[in-house]
Design a protein around this motif. Structure first.
Motif, PDB file in Angstrom:
ATOM      1  N   PRO A 108      27.654  40.458  37.220  1.00 58.09           N
ATOM      2  CA  PRO A 108      28.917  40.245  37.946  1.00 58.09           C
ATOM      3  C   PRO A 108      29.622  38.936  37.553  1.00 58.09           C
ATOM      4  N   ILE A 109      28.853  37.869  37.290  1.00 60.15           N
ATOM      5  CA  ILE A 109      29.495  36.611  36.864  1.00 60.15           C
ATOM      6  C   ILE A 109      30.201  36.835  35.526  1.00 60.15           C
ATOM      7  N   LEU A 110      29.539  37.569  34.623  1.00 57.15           N
ATOM      8  CA  LEU A 110      30.181  37.882  33.339  1.00 57.15           C
ATOM      9  C   LEU A 110      31.469  38.676  33.558  1.00 57.15           C
ATOM     10  N   GLY A 111      31.446  39.552  34.559  1.00 50.97           N
ATOM     11  CA  GLY A 111      32.654  40.321  34.895  1.00 50.97           C
ATOM     12  C   GLY A 111      33.802  39.419  35.316  1.00 50.97           C
ATOM     13  N   VAL A 112      33.489  38.379  36.111  1.00 54.09           N
ATOM     14  CA  VAL A 112      34.526  37.424  36.538  1.00 54.09           C
ATOM     15  C   VAL A 112      35.076  36.687  35.310  1.00 54.09           C
ATOM     16  N   VAL A 113      34.172  36.285  34.418  1.00 56.38           N
ATOM     17  CA  VAL A 113      34.602  35.566  33.205  1.00 56.38           C
ATOM     18  C   VAL A 113      35.521  36.460  32.366  1.00 56.38           C
ATOM     19  N   VAL A 114      35.090  37.716  32.158  1.00 55.86           N
ATOM     20  CA  VAL A 114      35.891  38.649  31.353  1.00 55.86           C
ATOM     21  C   VAL A 114      37.282  38.828  31.961  1.00 55.86           C
ATOM     22  N   ALA A 115      37.313  39.021  33.281  1.00 53.89           N
ATOM     23  CA  ALA A 115      38.604  39.246  33.956  1.00 53.89           C
ATOM     24  C   ALA A 115      39.491  38.017  33.894  1.00 53.89           C
ATOM     25  N   ARG A 116      38.876  36.826  33.892  1.00 57.76           N
ATOM     26  CA  ARG A 116      39.675  35.594  33.825  1.00 57.76           C
ATOM     27  C   ARG A 116      40.186  35.345  32.402  1.00 57.76           C
ATOM     28  N   LYS A 117      39.495  35.902  31.399  1.00 59.35           N
ATOM     29  CA  LYS A 117      39.879  35.658  30.010  1.00 59.35           C
ATOM     30  C   LYS A 117      40.883  36.678  29.484  1.00 59.35           C
ATOM     31  N   VAL A 134      26.654  47.419  36.271  1.00 59.50           N
ATOM     32  CA  VAL A 134      27.777  47.988  37.026  1.00 59.50           C
ATOM     33  C   VAL A 134      28.598  46.857  37.657  1.00 59.50           C
ATOM     34  N   GLY A 135      27.908  45.777  38.032  1.00 59.18           N
ATOM     35  CA  GLY A 135      28.575  44.632  38.640  1.00 59.18           C
ATOM     36  C   GLY A 135      29.602  43.997  37.731  1.00 59.18           C
ATOM     37  N   LEU A 136      29.377  44.108  36.440  1.00 63.72           N
ATOM     38  CA  LEU A 136      30.349  43.556  35.483  1.00 63.72           C
ATOM     39  C   LEU A 136      31.736  44.169  35.710  1.00 63.72           C
ATOM     40  N   SER A 137      31.776  45.486  35.804  1.00 66.50           N
ATOM     41  CA  SER A 137      33.053  46.179  36.024  1.00 66.50           C
ATOM     42  C   SER A 137      33.585  45.938  37.427  1.00 66.50           C
ATOM     43  N   VAL A 138      32.666  45.977  38.413  1.00 70.67           N
ATOM     44  CA  VAL A 138      33.099  45.800  39.806  1.00 70.67           C
ATOM     45  C   VAL A 138      33.770  44.443  39.973  1.00 70.67           C
ATOM     46  N   SER A 139      33.118  43.405  39.444  1.00 73.10           N
ATOM     47  CA  SER A 139      33.663  42.042  39.569  1.00 73.10           C
ATOM     48  C   SER A 139      35.015  41.927  38.883  1.00 73.10           C
ATOM     49  N   ALA A 140      35.082  42.436  37.646  1.00 77.27           N
ATOM     50  CA  ALA A 140      36.326  42.306  36.881  1.00 77.27           C
ATOM     51  C   ALA A 140      37.483  42.969  37.629  1.00 77.27           C
ATOM     52  N   HIS A 141      37.234  44.142  38.175  1.00 74.75           N
ATOM     53  CA  HIS A 141      38.320  44.843  38.873  1.00 74.75           C
ATOM     54  C   HIS A 141      38.662  44.185  40.208  1.00 74.75           C
ATOM     55  N   ARG A 142      37.693  43.545  40.851  1.00 75.00           N
ATOM     56  CA  ARG A 142      37.992  42.803  42.077  1.00 75.00           C
ATOM     57  C   ARG A 142      38.905  41.610  41.758  1.00 75.00           C
ATOM     58  N   VAL A 143      38.585  40.925  40.658  1.00 74.11           N
ATOM     59  CA  VAL A 143      39.394  39.762  40.271  1.00 74.11           C
ATOM     60  C   VAL A 143      40.836  40.204  40.011  1.00 74.11           C
ATOM     61  N   TRP A 144      40.996  41.274  39.241  1.00 70.73           N
ATOM     62  CA  TRP A 144      42.346  41.749  38.915  1.00 70.73           C
ATOM     63  C   TRP A 144      43.089  42.206  40.174  1.00 70.73           C
ATOM     64  N   ALA A 145      42.346  42.867  41.076  1.00 69.11           N
ATOM     65  CA  ALA A 145      42.989  43.351  42.314  1.00 69.11           C
ATOM     66  C   ALA A 145      43.492  42.174  43.141  1.00 69.11           C
ATOM     67  N   PRO A 168      36.111  45.205  30.358  1.00 71.98           N
ATOM     68  CA  PRO A 168      34.768  45.334  30.950  1.00 71.98           C
ATOM     69  C   PRO A 168      33.971  46.485  30.341  1.00 71.98           C
ATOM     70  N   ILE A 169      34.677  47.567  29.979  1.00 71.72           N
ATOM     71  CA  ILE A 169      33.984  48.717  29.401  1.00 71.72           C
ATOM     72  C   ILE A 169      33.430  48.347  28.024  1.00 71.72           C
ATOM     73  N   VAL A 170      34.269  47.709  27.212  1.00 75.79           N
ATOM     74  CA  VAL A 170      33.829  47.306  25.872  1.00 75.79           C
ATOM     75  C   VAL A 170      32.673  46.304  25.985  1.00 75.79           C
ATOM     76  N   THR A 171      32.783  45.364  26.936  1.00 80.75           N
ATOM     77  CA  THR A 171      31.709  44.375  27.126  1.00 80.75           C
ATOM     78  C   THR A 171      30.414  45.076  27.535  1.00 80.75           C
TER      79      THR A 171
END
Lengths: 217, 302
Positions: B163-172, B73-84, B179-182
Motif C-alpha cells: 500500500p505504501i508503494l501504491g501511495v508513492v505511485v499515485a503521487r508520482k 492488492v493494497g498497491l492498487s487500493v492505495s493508489a486509487h484512494r489517493v487519486w479519489a 498501479p497495474i503495470v507496477t
C-alpha cells in the motif's frame, strides 16, 4: 440506425476510434512475454500465467470504457451495437492468447483446452462485468474493475487458496484439470449471462427514455 | 459553573490536532471499506480453513496469501484512494489542508492491511505452537526467532509495503495503468528472485518479497526442502527502511513539504537500506542448507 452503404464504414470508424490500440498492443506484448517465460521455466514461473490472466480480465474490462458516454449514449447507435464492435479488441486478445499457447504448447501441461479456456473466460469476465456496469450508466467502469481485478487474480494465482477443492489455477499434472475445466466453463457462462441480461435490459423500450449516468467510482 | 459556560471551557482545554490525524481516521475507514481489500481479506483468512482439521500441518509457505491478496492488492487500493481524495480536493478548491497532509493520511491508512497481515501471522505462529509445520521443512530446521522474523517480514511487512508503494505511485503519476503495470512488474520480479534460480539466491534479498526456504529441491530429489542463505533479521530491517523511504518520498512529492531535514532523512534512510541489505545478503546462514528429510512431492511433468 444507418443501414445504408456507409454501415461498414461507420462500424470500422467506431472500432478504430473506440479501441485503446496502444493499451491492447502493450498488454498483448506483456501477455505474450509472460506465456513465453512460463513455457521456458514452467515449474518456477507458473504464477506468471495467472498474472497474465489477471491482465486479460483488466484489458477486456477497459475495452468497454466510453470516455464520451454522455454524448455517445444519446446517439442512435444502441449499446449492444457498440458493445459488439468493442468486443473486437478482447477477441483479438483471446486469439493471441490461444495462438501463443498453441505455439509454445510443448513444455506446458498437456491440457491446452483448460489453458486456452482460462484466457477466453478471463476476457469474458472482464468484458461481461464492465458491460453490465456500462449498461447501468457508468462511463468508465473498466479502469476501476481492472485496478481491482489484476492484483486480485494475480494474487489468487500466487497464493492459490483452496486449490485442492477449487483448482482455478492448476499447475501440476496430478491436479484435477477436469474440475478446472468445469469451473472455468461455469464462470464463462455466468459472465456471458450477466452481459447478455444487461444488454437486453438496456435494449428494451424504456418507460422514461434518456440515459441516467452514474458517477464512476 | 453554568451550563452556558461549559462549552467554551471544553474548547480551550482540547488540544489542537494536526489535520492529518482527522484525515488519517477518514482514510483508515475508507480503506477498510474498499471491496478489493475486503475480497482479499476474506480470501486470505479463508486459507486458514484447512487448520480446522487438527491433523493438518501448519503451512510454512502460507505467507504468500497475505502478501499477494492484501499487500499486492493494497498497491492498487492505495493508489486509487489517493487519486479519489485528490479529485475531491480539486473540486473543493483551495483548502487549508495541503497535499502533504493528505499523503500522511493515506500513509496512515496503510496500517489497515498491515494489521490484517499481522493477525494472519500471529494466528499461524499460534497454530504452529500446537500443530507443527511439515516434517523436514525449513521451519523445523531453523530456530523459532528465525522463523518468526521470516513470517513477520513476508506476511505483515509486505502488507504495509504494498500500500505504501501504491501511495508513492499515485503521487508520482496520474496514469490509471500505473498501479497495474507496477503490480505486474513486481510479480515478475518477485517470481524471478524468489530463490528458485541458484545464481540469484544471494542477491534475491534486494527484492521486497522472497522465499527463505521451501521445497526447492536438490539433484535427485526435486522436492527436498532447503533453507536459503542470508539473514532474515537484517532483511526485515531493510524492508522497514524501504517502507520509511517510500513514506518520505511520497510526502516530498508536495513541493511545499520539501525541507532540508526531509532530504537528510532520505539520504540517511538510503544509506541504511544499503547497509541492511548487504548485511542481509552476507550474514546469517552462509550457504544453502539441505533438509535431511527426503521430499515427497512429484516433479514437474509428474
Amino acid at each position: 440506425m444507418n443501414d445504408g452503404p456507409g454501415h461498414l464504414g461507420g462500424t470500422l470508424r467506431y472500432l478504430v476510434a473506440a479501441t485503446h490500440w496502444s493499451l491492447l498492443a502493450g498488454s498483448g506484448l506483456i501477455i505474450g512475454a509472460g506465456v513465453a517465460l512460463v513455457a521456458r521455466w514452467p515449474e518456477a514461473l507458473w504464477p506468471v500465467h495467472g498474472t497474465a490472466l489477471g491482465l486479460m480480465v483488466g484489458m477486456a474490462a477497459v475495452a468497454v470504457d466510453e470516455r464520451c458516454a454522455t454524448v455517445v449514449d444519446a446517439s442512435p447507435r444502441p449499446l449492444w451495437w457498440r458493445t459488439a464492435v468493442r468486443s473486437a479488441g478482447p477477441l483479438a486478445l483471446v486469439l493471441f492468447w490461444a495462438t501463443a499457447h498453441w505455439a509454445l504448447r510443448a513444455p506446458l501441461p498437456d491440457r491446452l483446452d483448460v489453458l486456452i479456456l482460462q484466457g477466453a473466460v478471463a476476457c469474458g469476465i472482464g468484458f461481461g462485468l464492465a458491460t453490465a456496469a456500462r449498461a447501468s450508466g457508468r462511463s468508465e467502469p473498466g479502469v476501476t474493475l481492472a485496478a481491482a481485478a489484476v492484483p486480485l487474480v494475480a494474487g489468487a494465482a500466487l497464493a492459490r487458496p483452496f486449490e485442492p477443492d477449487l483448482p482455478l489455477f492448476p499447475v501440476w499434472p496430478h491436479e484435477d484439470w477436469d474440475r478446472a475445466l468445469l469451473i472455468w466453463t461455469v464462470l464463462g457462462t455466468a459472465a456471458a449471462l450477466v452481459a447478455a441480461r444487461a444488454l437486453w435490459r438496456d435494449a428494451r423500450p424504456r418507460r422514461n427514455p434518456g440515459v441516467t449516468h452514474r458517477p464512476d467510482r | 459553573m453554568t451550563a452556558a459556560e461549559s462549552p467554551a471551557i471544553v474548547t480551550v482545554a482540547e488540544p489542537a490536532r494536526p489535520p492529518w490525524m482527522d484525515l488519517a481516521r477518514i482514510e483508515v475507514r475508507r480503506y477498510a471499506g474498499r471491496p478489493a481489500f475486503l475480497v482479499g481479506l476474506v480470501l486470505t483468512y479463508a486459507t486458514l480453513l484447512p487448520y480446522l482439521d487438527g491433523d493438518e500441518p501448519t503451512d510454512e509457505l502460507s505467507m504468500i496469501a497475505p502478501a499477494a491478496l492484501l499487500g499486492m492488492v493494497g498497491l492498487s487500493v492505495s493508489a486509487h484512494r489517493v487519486w479519489a481524495s485528490d479529485r475531491c480536493a480539486e473540486a473543493a478548491g483551495p483548502t487549508p489542508v495541503g497535499q502533504a497532509s493528505r499523503t500522511v493520511g493515506h500513509l496512515a491508512a496503510c496500517v489497515v492491511p498491515f494489521l490484517a497481515g499481522l493477525g494472519f501471522v500471529l494466528l499461524t505462529v499460534l497454530r504452529a505452537q500446537s500443530v507443527p509445520t511439515v516434517r523436514g521443512g525449513y521451519a523445523e530446521m531453523m530456530s523459532d526467532g528465525w522463523v518468526a522474523a521470516v513470517w513477520f517480514a513476508l506476511g505483515a511487512v509486505s502488507c504495509l509495503g504494498g500500500p505504501i508503494l501504491g501511495v508513492v505511485v499515485a503521487r508520482k503519476t496520474k496514469r490509471a495503468a500505473a498501479p497495474i503495470v507496477t503490480t505486474v512488474g513486481l510479480v515478475l520480479a518477485v517470481i524471478v528472485f524468489q530463490g528458485l534460480f541458484e545464481p540469484l539466491r544471494r542477491v534475491r534479498v534486494v527484492l521486497p518479497w522472497t522465499y527463505w526456504g521451501g521445497p526447492f529441491g536438490i539433484d535427485g530429489d526435486p522436492q527436498r526442502s532447503v533453507v536459503l542463505s542470508g539473514s532474515p533479521g537484517w532483511w526485515l530491517t531493510y524492508l522497514i527502511v524501504l517502507c520509511a523511504i517510500g513514506a518520505v518520498v511520497a510526502v516530498r512529492t508536495d513541493v511545499e513539504a520539501r525541507s532540508a531535514r526531509g532530504r537528510t532523512a532520505l539520504i540517511v534512510l538510503a544509506g541504511l537500506a544499503v547497509v541492511t541489505v548487504v548485511l542481509a545478503m552476507f550474514t546469517g546462514t552462509a550457504e544453502t542448507l539441505v533438509s535431511p528429510v527426503p521430499g515427497d512431492g512429484p516433479a514437474w511433468g509428474g
